[in-house]
Structure formats: structure tokens, C-alpha cells
Scaffold this active site. Structure first.
Site, PDB file in Angstrom:
ATOM      1  N   HIS A   1       9.193   1.103   3.138  1.00  0.00           N
ATOM      2  CA  HIS A   1      10.256   1.149   4.142  1.00  0.00           C
ATOM      3  C   HIS A   1      11.141  -0.097   3.977  1.00  0.00           C
ATOM      4  O   HIS A   1      10.950  -0.879   3.029  1.00  0.00           O
ATOM      5  CB  HIS A   1       9.664   1.262   5.550  1.00  0.00           C
TER       6      HIS A   1
ATOM      7  N   GLN B   1      -2.976 -12.460   7.137  1.00  0.00           N
ATOM      8  CA  GLN B   1      -3.110 -12.129   5.719  1.00  0.00           C
ATOM      9  C   GLN B   1      -2.311 -13.115   4.866  1.00  0.00           C
ATOM     10  O   GLN B   1      -2.799 -13.623   3.846  1.00  0.00           O
ATOM     11  CB  GLN B   1      -2.602 -10.702   5.489  1.00  0.00           C
TER      12      GLN B   1
ATOM     13  N   MET C   1       0.848  -1.199   0.000  1.00  0.00           N
ATOM     14  CA  MET C   1       0.000   0.000   0.000  1.00  0.00           C
ATOM     15  C   MET C   1       0.881   1.245   0.000  1.00  0.00           C
ATOM     16  O   MET C   1       0.412   2.340   0.336  1.00  0.00           O
ATOM     17  CB  MET C   1      -0.942  -0.016   1.199  1.00  0.00           C
ATOM     18  N   GLY C   2       2.152   1.087  -0.364  1.00  0.00           N
ATOM     19  CA  GLY C   2       3.051   2.236  -0.469  1.00  0.00           C
ATOM     20  C   GLY C   2       3.625   2.652   0.880  1.00  0.00           C
ATOM     21  O   GLY C   2       3.590   1.895   1.835  1.00  0.00           O
TER      22      GLY C   2
ATOM     23  N   GLN D   1       5.385 -11.741   7.036  1.00  0.00           N
ATOM     24  CA  GLN D   1       4.785 -12.468   8.152  1.00  0.00           C
ATOM     25  C   GLN D   1       4.292 -11.517   9.246  1.00  0.00           C
ATOM     26  O   GLN D   1       3.646 -11.952  10.193  1.00  0.00           O
ATOM     27  CB  GLN D   1       5.784 -13.469   8.731  1.00  0.00           C
TER      28      GLN D   1
ATOM     29  N   VAL E   1      10.668  -7.750   9.511  1.00  0.00           N
ATOM     30  CA  VAL E   1      11.836  -6.860   9.580  1.00  0.00           C
ATOM     31  C   VAL E   1      11.580  -5.839  10.692  1.00  0.00           C
ATOM     32  O   VAL E   1      10.510  -5.226  10.750  1.00  0.00           O
ATOM     33  CB  VAL E   1      12.065  -6.143   8.231  1.00  0.00           C
TER      34      VAL E   1
ATOM     35  N   HIS F   1       9.478  -3.498   3.275  1.00  0.00           N
ATOM     36  CA  HIS F   1       9.084  -3.727   1.877  1.00  0.00           C
ATOM     37  C   HIS F   1      10.325  -4.044   1.036  1.00  0.00           C
ATOM     38  O   HIS F   1      10.289  -4.916   0.161  1.00  0.00           O
ATOM     39  CB  HIS F   1       8.396  -2.487   1.298  1.00  0.00           C
TER      40      HIS F   1
HETATM   41  P1  AMP Z   1       1.546  -2.888   3.448  1.00  0.00           P
HETATM   42  O1  AMP Z   1       2.122  -1.887   2.519  1.00  0.00           O
HETATM   43  O2  AMP Z   1       1.569  -2.471   4.884  1.00  0.00           O
HETATM   44  O3  AMP Z   1       0.219  -3.421   2.996  1.00  0.00           O
HETATM   45  O4  AMP Z   1       2.536  -4.122   3.398  1.00  0.00           O
HETATM   46  C1  AMP Z   1       2.889  -4.713   2.169  1.00  0.00           C
HETATM   47  C2  AMP Z   1       3.584  -6.014   2.450  1.00  0.00           C
HETATM   48  O5  AMP Z   1       4.758  -5.749   3.232  1.00  0.00           O
HETATM   49  C3  AMP Z   1       2.712  -6.971   3.288  1.00  0.00           C
HETATM   50  O6  AMP Z   1       2.909  -8.295   2.798  1.00  0.00           O
HETATM   51  C4  AMP Z   1       3.272  -6.802   4.672  1.00  0.00           C
HETATM   52  O7  AMP Z   1       3.099  -7.946   5.481  1.00  0.00           O
HETATM   53  C5  AMP Z   1       4.739  -6.552   4.375  1.00  0.00           C
HETATM   54  N1  AMP Z   1       5.400  -5.888   5.491  1.00  0.00           N
HETATM   55  C6  AMP Z   1       5.068  -4.696   6.046  1.00  0.00           C
HETATM   56  N2  AMP Z   1       5.891  -4.421   7.091  1.00  0.00           N
HETATM   57  C7  AMP Z   1       6.739  -5.471   7.197  1.00  0.00           C
HETATM   58  C8  AMP Z   1       7.797  -5.809   8.092  1.00  0.00           C
HETATM   59  N3  AMP Z   1       8.157  -5.009   9.095  1.00  0.00           N
HETATM   60  N4  AMP Z   1       8.446  -6.982   7.893  1.00  0.00           N
HETATM   61  C9  AMP Z   1       8.078  -7.821   6.888  1.00  0.00           C
HETATM   62  N5  AMP Z   1       7.091  -7.574   6.028  1.00  0.00           N
HETATM   63  C10 AMP Z   1       6.421  -6.421   6.180  1.00  0.00           C
END
Ligand code: AMP
Length: 288
Positions: A34, A153, A30-31, A148, A176, A37
Site C-alpha cells: 500500500h 520492530q 509481507m506484501g 515507525q 503514513v 510501503h
Molecule cells: P509489513 O508488510 O506490514 O510487514 O510492513 C513492511 C514494512 O512497512 C514495515 O517496516 C512496516 O513498519 C512498514 N509499514 C507498514 N505500514 C506502514 C505505514 N502506514 N507507515 C509507515 N510504514 C509502514
């Protein structure tokens, strides 16, 4: 690097790559990208020839309009981060392209969506699997990487791909974290400095849970209590839930299996509020 906003154009690009024998690794986001990602993108590079990142804040999966509206959208930063990470194409569709007038089809997840986050977020996972199915239809990936951090999800999308014969290999990438243990999240930037300092109680609660799990005579109840105690000691934190669950079914466990700690693949997950910011985290209890 290409930036594509039209679903048909995205599909045509992917099919052209596939005809040239190139495999596609996909990281849906969703952008507000960091280092978490970035780790998923690097993982995708290890598993496929070309990497596609999608950036789409999906209105279907938000329960609160305020959360949707305040979600950060630094698109220029994100496109630059993808370019630096060697991404072949960014897929950034508009909401109008994803949900045009007349859009009516939804994908309904199964029992995995009834656990954990499910009861407190009605319709959330239906929104997630619907958008993931659409993204898979446009990007046509061979492999997709999910974090994870959003453990439920990841489990539900794994079931989506298997149950609907989508043929996409779903990988769960480890969480991470910041140096102090806080899981990276696009929502962390919305924490005040005091809330950010307080938020280390979230990974702290998981550490306490693991220590309790490895202790003598541990039980899911004692493990959960150890985590809850850490969060309740922090005045800026408000616990929404803490659950010790079987990581295959996501069902809460009431024992660790045949009296042996570690026999069940158990995890703990928590959701904690700091003001109006909601953070989630989880960890395996008996990993070595
Ligand atoms: P989001 O942009 O928050 O929807 O996340 C996109 C993808 O990045 C999803 O599969 C999240 O689970 C993954 N993600 C977000 N934060 C972390 C993190 N700290 N460690 C690992 N994967 C992450």
C-alpha cells in the site's frame, strides 16, 4: 525488474551490483503493498542506487495460524506495484527455501523485545529478527527502511544490526496515514465498513494523548487515561494495551523527566481489536 525466489541467486545478484559500485537499499515487507510501503520504497531510492523489496509472509513471527492463513497475498498486484515504483529486484522466497528441512538456527532479541508487544506475542520478535537476519544475508543491503508504525520492530532491528555487526544502516520512516488519520496497514482491508469507521478512534486516541501531554501538569498516567477514554467510547473497539514509553528503552515511563514535559523522548503506543483484526499505532508526545 527481476523477481528472485532463491536465496543464493539473490545474494549473487546483490554481490554483482556491489562489485559495480552500486549501493543497495532494502525494504522488507509481507506484501499486500500500500502507500505506506511505497513511501518506504521512495525513501530507499533517495538513499541507495538500487532498491530491493522482499515479499515474504514469515510463518515464524505469527502467533495465530488463522492470522497467518488469512494474511492477504496479492502477489501479482505487489509485483506490479514494485515495478511502478522503480524497484530493481523483488525477492519473494518460498517458505521451503527460507526454512528447509534441517533449519535450526534462531536469533534471540534482547530486552527491547520484552516490552510492549512482547508479553502478548511470545516468540514474535524472535521470528522477526531471525527472518530479518536471513533477508539481510541474502540481499546484503547497505541501508534498510523500516516503518515507525511497527516502532518496536524498528528499535529491535536497529539493535540487531548494531549488536551483530551486520553493517546495515537502519532507517525508521514516519507513519503514513489515510486522510482521516488511520495508519495504513495490510490488515485494514479486513475491517467491515462499520469497523473501518470506528477505527479512527485509534489515531484519535493518540491525538488526545498528545493534547493531554502538552497540557499543564501532565503525567504519563493522565496521558494514557486520555487515550484510553477515546477508545473506550467506541463500542466496536477493544483495547489490548496503551503504554507511554521511553522511545530508546521502550520501558514504560512514570514521569516526563525532571518535571519538564518533553525532557524524556516519550511516545504512546496502542493495540486495539476490531472483531478479529488487531491494529497498532503510536506517536511521539512532545515533537514540535
Ligand atoms: P509489513 O508488510 O506490514 O510487514 O510492513 C513492511 C514494512 O512497512 C514495515 O517496516 C512496516 O513498519 C512498514 N509499514 C507498514 N505500514 C506502514 C505505514 N502506514 N507507515 C509507515 N510504514 C509502514
Amino acid at each position: 525488474m527481476l523477481t528472485i525466489s532463491d536465496p543464493a541467486e539473490m545474494r549473487a545478484w546483490s554481490q554483482a551490483r556491489a562489485r559495480r559500485g552500486r549501493s543497495i537499499g532494502f525494504v522488507p515487507t509481507m506484501g499486500a503493498l500500500h502507500a505506506g510501503h511505497r513511501a518506504l520504497i521512495d525513501d530507499a531510492h533517495d538513499r541507495a542506487d538500487d532498491v530491493v523489496v522482499s515479499i515474504f509472509v514469515n510463518p515464524l513471527q505469527f502467533n495465530e495460524t488463522a492470522d497467518f492463513n488469512s494474511y492477504p497475498r496479492p502477489i501479482d498486484h505487489d509485483v506490479a506495484a514494485c515495478e511502478a515504483a522503480g524497484v530493481a529486484a523483488v525477492y519473494a522466497p518460498t517458505a521451503a527455501a527460507m526454512y528447509p528441512e534441517g533449519f535450526q538456527t534462531r536469533v534471540v532479541p534482547g530486552a527491547l523485545a520484552d516490552q510492549m508487544e512482547g508479553p502478548g506475542r511470545p516468540g514474535h520478535f524472535e521470528g522477526v529478527v531471525t527472518v530479518v537476519a536471513k533477508l539481510f544475508g541474502a540481499v546484503r543491503p547497505d541501508v534498510a527502511i523500516f516503518g515507525q508504525k511497527d516502532y518496536q520492530q524498528f528499535a529491535i532491528v536497529t539493535a540487531l544490526s548494531a549488536d551483530l555487526d551486520l553493517g546495515v544502516d537502519i532507517i525508521g520512516h514516519p507513519i503514513v496515514r489515510e486522510r482521516d488519520g488511520l495508519a495504513l496497514s495490510s490488515r485494514n482491508v479486513r475491517l467491515t465498513p462499520a469497523q473501518r469507521a470506528a477505527a479512527i478512534c485509534v489515531p484519535g486516541s493518540l491525538d488526545a494523548a498528545r493534547a493531554a501531554a502538552l497540557g499543564a501538569d501532565s503525567s504519563p498516567a493522565s496521558v494514557r487515561a486520555a487515550a484510553v477514554a477515546v477508545i473506550e467510547r467506541e463500542p466496536l473497539a477493544r483495547l489490548e494495551y496503551a503504554t507511554v514509553f521511553d522511545q530508546r528503552s521502550l520501558v514504560e515511563v512514570d514521569g516526563f523527566g525532571e518535571g519538564q514535559p518533553g525532557a524524556a523522548p516519550a511516545r504512546i503506543a496502542v493495540a486495539v481489536w476490531f472483531g478479529d483484526v488487531r491494529l497498532i499505532d503510536n506517536r511521539e508526545l512532545f515533537e514540535t
